[in-house]
Design a protein around this motif. Structure first.
Motif, PDB file in Angstrom:
ATOM      1  N   PHE A 237      85.288 -11.738 -97.380  1.00 37.76           N
ATOM      2  CA  PHE A 237      86.567 -11.272 -97.916  1.00 37.76           C
ATOM      3  C   PHE A 237      86.512  -9.767 -98.178  1.00 37.76           C
ATOM      4  CE2 PHE A 237      86.951 -15.714 -98.507  1.00 37.76           C
ATOM      5  CZ  PHE A 237      88.279 -16.029 -98.776  1.00 37.76           C
ATOM      6  N   GLY A 238      87.614  -9.110 -97.905  1.00 37.62           N
ATOM      7  CA  GLY A 238      87.738  -7.688 -98.228  1.00 37.62           C
ATOM      8  C   GLY A 238      88.839  -7.488 -99.255  1.00 37.62           C
ATOM      9  N   ILE A 239      88.489  -6.897-100.395  1.00 32.95           N
ATOM     10  CA  ILE A 239      89.473  -6.621-101.450  1.00 32.95           C
ATOM     11  C   ILE A 239      90.069  -5.246-101.182  1.00 32.95           C
ATOM     12  CG2 ILE A 239      89.911  -6.482-103.918  1.00 32.95           C
ATOM     13  CD1 ILE A 239      88.782  -9.161-103.024  1.00 32.95           C
ATOM     14  N   ILE A 240      91.382  -5.177-101.015  1.00 35.65           N
ATOM     15  CA  ILE A 240      92.050  -3.894-100.783  1.00 35.65           C
ATOM     16  C   ILE A 240      92.439  -3.293-102.129  1.00 35.65           C
ATOM     17  CG2 ILE A 240      94.031  -2.748 -99.744  1.00 35.65           C
ATOM     18  CD1 ILE A 240      94.115  -5.029 -97.694  1.00 35.65           C
ATOM     19  N   LEU A 241      91.887  -2.110-102.418  1.00 32.96           N
ATOM     20  CA  LEU A 241      92.198  -1.376-103.640  1.00 32.96           C
ATOM     21  C   LEU A 241      93.083  -0.187-103.272  1.00 32.96           C
ATOM     22  CD1 LEU A 241      91.777  -0.799-106.666  1.00 32.96           C
ATOM     23  CD2 LEU A 241      89.692   0.440-106.064  1.00 32.96           C
ATOM     24  N   GLY A 242      94.354  -0.259-103.594  1.00 35.79           N
ATOM     25  CA  GLY A 242      95.290   0.808-103.257  1.00 35.79           C
ATOM     26  C   GLY A 242      95.104   2.027-104.141  1.00 35.79           C
ATOM     27  N   THR A 243      95.319   3.208-103.569  1.00 38.97           N
ATOM     28  CA  THR A 243      95.130   4.442-104.338  1.00 38.97           C
ATOM     29  C   THR A 243      96.432   5.148-104.700  1.00 38.97           C
ATOM     30  OG1 THR A 243      94.821   5.691-102.271  1.00 38.97           O
ATOM     31  CG2 THR A 243      92.840   4.859-103.369  1.00 38.97           C
ATOM     32  N   ILE A 245      99.541   5.972-106.957  1.00 36.22           N
ATOM     33  CA  ILE A 245      99.506   6.009-108.412  1.00 36.22           C
ATOM     34  C   ILE A 245      99.947   4.694-109.040  1.00 36.22           C
ATOM     35  CG2 ILE A 245     100.660   7.042-110.415  1.00 36.22           C
ATOM     36  CD1 ILE A 245     100.537   9.705-108.961  1.00 36.22           C
ATOM     37  N   GLY A 246     101.052   4.145-108.562  1.00 35.67           N
ATOM     38  CA  GLY A 246     101.573   2.930-109.167  1.00 35.67           C
ATOM     39  C   GLY A 246     101.020   1.649-108.585  1.00 35.67           C
ATOM     40  N   GLN A 247     100.093   1.764-107.639  1.00 38.17           N
ATOM     41  CA  GLN A 247      99.520   0.582-107.005  1.00 38.17           C
ATOM     42  C   GLN A 247      98.015   0.453-107.248  1.00 38.17           C
ATOM     43  OE1 GLN A 247     100.578   0.516-102.815  1.00 38.17           O
ATOM     44  NE2 GLN A 247     102.718   0.987-103.233  1.00 38.17           N
ATOM     45  N   TYR A 248      97.451   1.399-107.978  1.00 36.97           N
ATOM     46  CA  TYR A 248      96.010   1.421-108.227  1.00 36.97           C
ATOM     47  C   TYR A 248      95.682   0.410-109.317  1.00 36.97           C
ATOM     48  CZ  TYR A 248      91.427   3.398-109.483  1.00 36.97           C
ATOM     49  OH  TYR A 248      90.087   3.574-109.743  1.00 36.97           O
ATOM     50  N   CYS A 268      83.608  -7.372-100.138  1.00 38.82           N
ATOM     51  CA  CYS A 268      83.539  -5.908-100.193  1.00 38.82           C
ATOM     52  C   CYS A 268      84.877  -5.381-100.695  1.00 38.82           C
ATOM     53  CB  CYS A 268      83.224  -5.324 -98.816  1.00 38.82           C
ATOM     54  SG  CYS A 268      84.514  -5.608 -97.587  1.00 38.82           S
ATOM     55  N   THR A 269      84.881  -4.149-101.165  1.00 35.68           N
ATOM     56  CA  THR A 269      86.108  -3.516-101.633  1.00 35.68           C
ATOM     57  C   THR A 269      86.462  -2.378-100.690  1.00 35.68           C
ATOM     58  OG1 THR A 269      85.612  -4.055-103.933  1.00 35.68           O
ATOM     59  CG2 THR A 269      87.245  -2.326-103.543  1.00 35.68           C
ATOM     60  N   ILE A 270      87.691  -2.376-100.203  1.00 37.57           N
ATOM     61  CA  ILE A 270      88.174  -1.375 -99.250  1.00 37.57           C
ATOM     62  C   ILE A 270      89.234  -0.529 -99.939  1.00 37.57           C
ATOM     63  CG2 ILE A 270      89.346  -1.016 -97.040  1.00 37.57           C
ATOM     64  CD1 ILE A 270      88.233  -3.839 -96.256  1.00 37.57           C
ATOM     65  N   VAL A 271      88.994   0.752-100.032  1.00 39.66           N
ATOM     66  CA  VAL A 271      89.929   1.666-100.684  1.00 39.66           C
ATOM     67  C   VAL A 271      90.923   2.184 -99.652  1.00 39.66           C
ATOM     68  CG1 VAL A 271      90.153   3.787-102.036  1.00 39.66           C
ATOM     69  CG2 VAL A 271      88.155   2.313-102.346  1.00 39.66           C
ATOM     70  N   ALA A 293      97.139  -3.987-103.936  1.00 44.87           N
ATOM     71  CA  ALA A 293      98.063  -2.845-103.985  1.00 44.87           C
ATOM     72  C   ALA A 293      99.489  -3.386-104.081  1.00 44.87           C
ATOM     73  CB  ALA A 293      97.868  -1.954-102.768  1.00 44.87           C
ATOM     74  N   CYS A 294     100.398  -2.910-103.261  1.00 42.23           N
ATOM     75  CA  CYS A 294     101.783  -3.381-103.305  1.00 42.23           C
ATOM     76  C   CYS A 294     101.843  -4.863-102.953  1.00 42.23           C
ATOM     77  CB  CYS A 294     102.648  -2.590-102.324  1.00 42.23           C
ATOM     78  SG  CYS A 294     104.332  -3.235-102.182  1.00 42.23           S
ATOM     79  N   PRO A 295     102.357  -5.720-103.842  1.00 37.28           N
ATOM     80  CA  PRO A 295     102.352  -7.161-103.573  1.00 37.28           C
ATOM     81  C   PRO A 295     103.257  -7.575-102.424  1.00 37.28           C
ATOM     82  CG  PRO A 295     103.626  -6.676-105.558  1.00 37.28           C
ATOM     83  CD  PRO A 295     102.928  -5.401-105.166  1.00 37.28           C
ATOM     84  N   ARG A 296     104.226  -6.717-102.051  1.00 41.02           N
ATOM     85  CA  ARG A 296     105.137  -7.095-100.975  1.00 41.02           C
ATOM     86  C   ARG A 296     104.467  -7.075 -99.599  1.00 41.02           C
ATOM     87  NH1 ARG A 296     110.581  -7.647-102.425  1.00 41.02           N
ATOM     88  NH2 ARG A 296     110.670  -8.636-100.379  1.00 41.02           N
TER      89      ARG A 296
END
Length: 333
Positions: A237-243, A245-248, A268-271, A293-296
């Motif tokens: 699994f890859g966790i997407i970490l959004g950067t 401002i409002g999605q971090y 793993c975490t993917i930025v 990040a953005c749930p949509r």
């Protein structure tokens, strides 16, 4: 219909002069970009400021162009079409609603007729159309329908307001109504239908259509079930970490990573600044992505991705930490 918007030019000019701003970044959603050049010219002719237009997509107030502002050494962002969502690194921002001047009387009448089968209807809209809430409430009342204006809640700062990722106001009154009437684009109507289990009727000012969202909701739910089912056998699994401002959401990313790891998954975490299909293709070992990040993105754009892109709650269903029926009850947003 061709929507027009109140850009509040006089108010904007007054604020620029009052703040003594010298370099301004103007950020507008795609629907307002055709007017952006004229807006820039007006500001420069009526103030001493230099303006810059952001060409980047502007999905919401979660998506503030803070990096562009720093590179330009701008001292003010003018952000149209959204209300304040989250602080933006102490960068001064003027948020302007861009209220619609569109005549919605015929559309609202059709919408009132469509929801007349219920006696208690919750009503909400985007910030552009807040001014029509009294009109639609009066129309419903004359038909003997109790119209409940959704109260402000979550990231929504006005009564009756919803934004694309936050339908807290609908959930607050869900037990008090039989259905919801949403005034906005298909994007918002679909979001509302996935956030609550009650029927949702959409009055769309952009297509001039009134639509029951039930069939579209069922289509998306079936697609989400298939994505979750596909993820059940996945190991990587890859966790997407959004950067943005409002999605971090580092806490949310860490929490779901811990839950997946506890169930024996390799994580793993993917930025990522932009969560786009082509940017994920090279992570070949990852079988399933979990989007914090953005749930949509997990809902509207799922067909664009080769591999499943799940929300954190969907990921928990895939690994047996949450029941599918509980996900349906809580909503996908």
């Amino acid at each position: 219909m061709n929507p027009s918007y109140n850009l509040e030019i006089d108010r904007l000019v007054h604020e620029i002069v009052r703040r003594k701003a010298r370099r301004i970044l103007i950020q507008v959603p795609d629907g307002l970009k055709p007017q952006a050049v004229s807006l820039s010219s007006i500001i420069e002719s009526r103030t001493s400021a230099e303006t810059f237009l952001s060409s980047s997509a502007c999905y919401g107030a979660c998506d503030i162009a803070s990096e562009q502002t720093r590179l330009l050494h701008a001292d003010l962002i003018v952000h149209y079409g959204h209300t304040q969502f989250t602080p933006a690194d102490n960068i001064p921002i003027i948020f302007l609603d861009a209220r619609s001047d569109q005549d919605l009387a015929p559309l609202l009448k059709e919408a009132a007729d469509e929801v007349a089968r219920w006696k208690r209807v919750g009503v909400a809209t985007t910030v552009q159309h807040l001014d029509v809430l009294k009109t639609i409430k009066d129309q419903l009342t004359t038909r003997g329908i109790h119209a409940a204006i959704a109260p402000k809640g979550g990231h929504n700062i006005h009564d009756g307001q919803i934004i694309g990722c936050d339908y807290t106001p609908l959930k607050i009154i869900a037990n008090e109504v039989e259905s919801f009437l949403i005034i906005g684009s298909k994007f918002h109507g679909l979001g509302a239908s996935l956030a609550v289990s009650k029927p949702v009727v959409l009055a769309d000012p952009y297509s001039n259509r009134v639509t029951d969202m039930s069939k579209e909701r069922e289509r998306i739910i079936l697609r989400r079930y298939a994505a979750i089912d596909q993820a059940k056998e996945a190991r990587n699994f890859g966790i997407i970490l959004g950067t943005k401002i409002g999605q971090y959401n580092p806490a949310g990313a860490a929490a779901v990573k811990a839950q997946l790891s506890a169930r024996g998954r390799i994580v793993c975490t993917i930025v990522a600044d932009e969560v786009a299909p082509d940017l994920l293709l090279d992570f070949e070992e990852v079988q399933v992505f979990v989007n914090t990040a953005c749930p949509r993105l997990s809902l509207d754009d799922a067909d664009r991705f080769v591999k499943p892109v799940l929300s954190p709650r969907e990921a928990l269903v895939a690994i047996g930490e949450m029941e599918w029926k509980n996900l349906l009850e809580q909503g996908f947003l």
